[in-house]
Design a protein around this motif. Sequence first.
Motif, PDB file in Angstrom:
ATOM      1  N   MET A 115      -5.195  -1.431  -0.736  1.00 36.50           N
ATOM      2  CA  MET A 115      -5.414  -1.065  -2.137  1.00 36.50           C
ATOM      3  C   MET A 115      -6.695  -1.726  -2.630  1.00 36.50           C
TER       4      MET A 115
ATOM      5  N   PHE B 252       2.282   1.654  -3.353  1.00 33.76           N
ATOM      6  CA  PHE B 252       1.285   2.158  -4.296  1.00 33.76           C
ATOM      7  C   PHE B 252       1.150   3.669  -4.189  1.00 33.76           C
ATOM      8  N   TRP B 253       1.002   4.176  -2.950  1.00 30.43           N
ATOM      9  CA  TRP B 253       0.745   5.611  -2.790  1.00 30.43           C
ATOM     10  C   TRP B 253       1.950   6.447  -3.194  1.00 30.43           C
TER      11      TRP B 253
ATOM     12  N   VAL C 235       4.259   4.113 -13.422  1.00 29.10           N
ATOM     13  CA  VAL C 235       3.095   3.316 -13.814  1.00 29.10           C
ATOM     14  C   VAL C 235       3.510   1.868 -14.082  1.00 29.10           C
TER      15      VAL C 235
ATOM     16  N   ALA D 267       2.024   6.358  -6.904  1.00 25.31           N
ATOM     17  CA  ALA D 267       0.896   7.092  -7.493  1.00 25.31           C
ATOM     18  C   ALA D 267       1.166   8.588  -7.443  1.00 25.31           C
TER      19      ALA D 267
ATOM     20  N   THR E 189       0.833  -1.202   0.000  1.00 27.21           N
ATOM     21  CA  THR E 189       0.000   0.000   0.000  1.00 27.21           C
ATOM     22  C   THR E 189       0.866   1.250   0.000  1.00 27.21           C
TER      23      THR E 189
ATOM     24  N   SER F 222       7.225   9.342 -15.135  1.00 26.72           N
ATOM     25  CA  SER F 222       5.830   9.020 -14.863  1.00 26.72           C
ATOM     26  C   SER F 222       5.484   7.627 -15.396  1.00 26.72           C
TER      27      SER F 222
ATOM     28  N   ALA G 273       3.869   9.374  -9.909  1.00 26.94           N
ATOM     29  CA  ALA G 273       3.422   9.325 -11.309  1.00 26.94           C
ATOM     30  C   ALA G 273       2.667  10.598 -11.677  1.00 26.94           C
ATOM     31  N   VAL G 274       1.749  11.024 -10.794  1.00 24.32           N
ATOM     32  CA  VAL G 274       0.981  12.239 -11.098  1.00 24.32           C
ATOM     33  C   VAL G 274       1.890  13.466 -11.012  1.00 24.32           C
TER      34      VAL G 274
ATOM     35  N   LEU H 190      -6.130   7.038  -9.418  1.00 27.88           N
ATOM     36  CA  LEU H 190      -4.825   7.354 -10.011  1.00 27.88           C
ATOM     37  C   LEU H 190      -4.965   7.526 -11.522  1.00 27.88           C
TER      38      LEU H 190
ATOM     39  N   GLU I 111       3.682   0.190 -10.894  1.00 29.52           N
ATOM     40  CA  GLU I 111       2.317  -0.041 -10.394  1.00 29.52           C
ATOM     41  C   GLU I 111       1.733  -1.322 -11.004  1.00 29.52           C
TER      42      GLU I 111
END
Lengths: 175, 101
Positions: free
Chosen positions: B1, A6-7, A40, A10, A3, A36, A13-14, B9, A43
Amino acid sequence: METVAFWVLAVAAVGFGVAVFVVDSMARATFALLASFLCVGVELLLLDLDYLGVLVILMMIMEMLIMAVFMIMYMMNPGGLMPMTMVHNNRGALAISIGVFTALAAGIFLTPWPPRRGTVPADPTFSVGQAIMGPKMLVMMVIGIAILATMIASVVLATDRGRYDRPSHREDGAK
Amino acid sequence: MNLEVFLLLAAALFSVGLYGALSQQSIVMLMMGLELMINALLVAGAAFWFYVSPGTPDGQVLVLVAVTVMALEMAMGFAVITALFRTRDVDMTDEAGHLKG
């Protein structure tokens, strides 16, 4: 652990995606876009998609290196030496994209998504390989023809003279 | 998740790409916006595969198609820019409005 990964990815990436349109130099923008894409790709690895994740990472590294060459060719602001603006209708674009994000986010949280069907196969790469060489072969064939058509079309478009132009140094002077 | 955060996202990446595609003056920067939007599609496709129907490989095939589309879009985009630049010396969207109705 996943988790947290992931964050972090994320946000990165943004963040790199935003950086593409914020940095002064177009070469820097290309590498921000590459960063970026790499986020991904990782991810996808988190979703057990080993093959597709690695595919995205490798393909995007090559694609962005080629893109960097074109970016430098068409660069508006070489080296980012002069602060300049490269945008038009900034406020309208900002309003539209924030509106789209709000609508998408509302849709994401209001839609009753279907429950999960099936389980993740032991080897997702094996299952996608069997699919594209079996029931989904038509997809791969269409992709192959599309790639061939793109190769021909891009060469025809980018070449100096078109299909029916004659070389200008002919003896009879025809052009 | 869960599915929602992955789609969030994807939505964020898509919106950033949309902003770029709408606001950039340079045609190559506009294409970077389009690439970001397809990037969002990759995330959404992979998340749908993993959280909705991991039993069938349809979602993975969709991601494969999106990756290909991304590469083809870049190749065609640069070919069009090169053709435009050769004939008109144009590399800005504002100057390439000849087909505007």
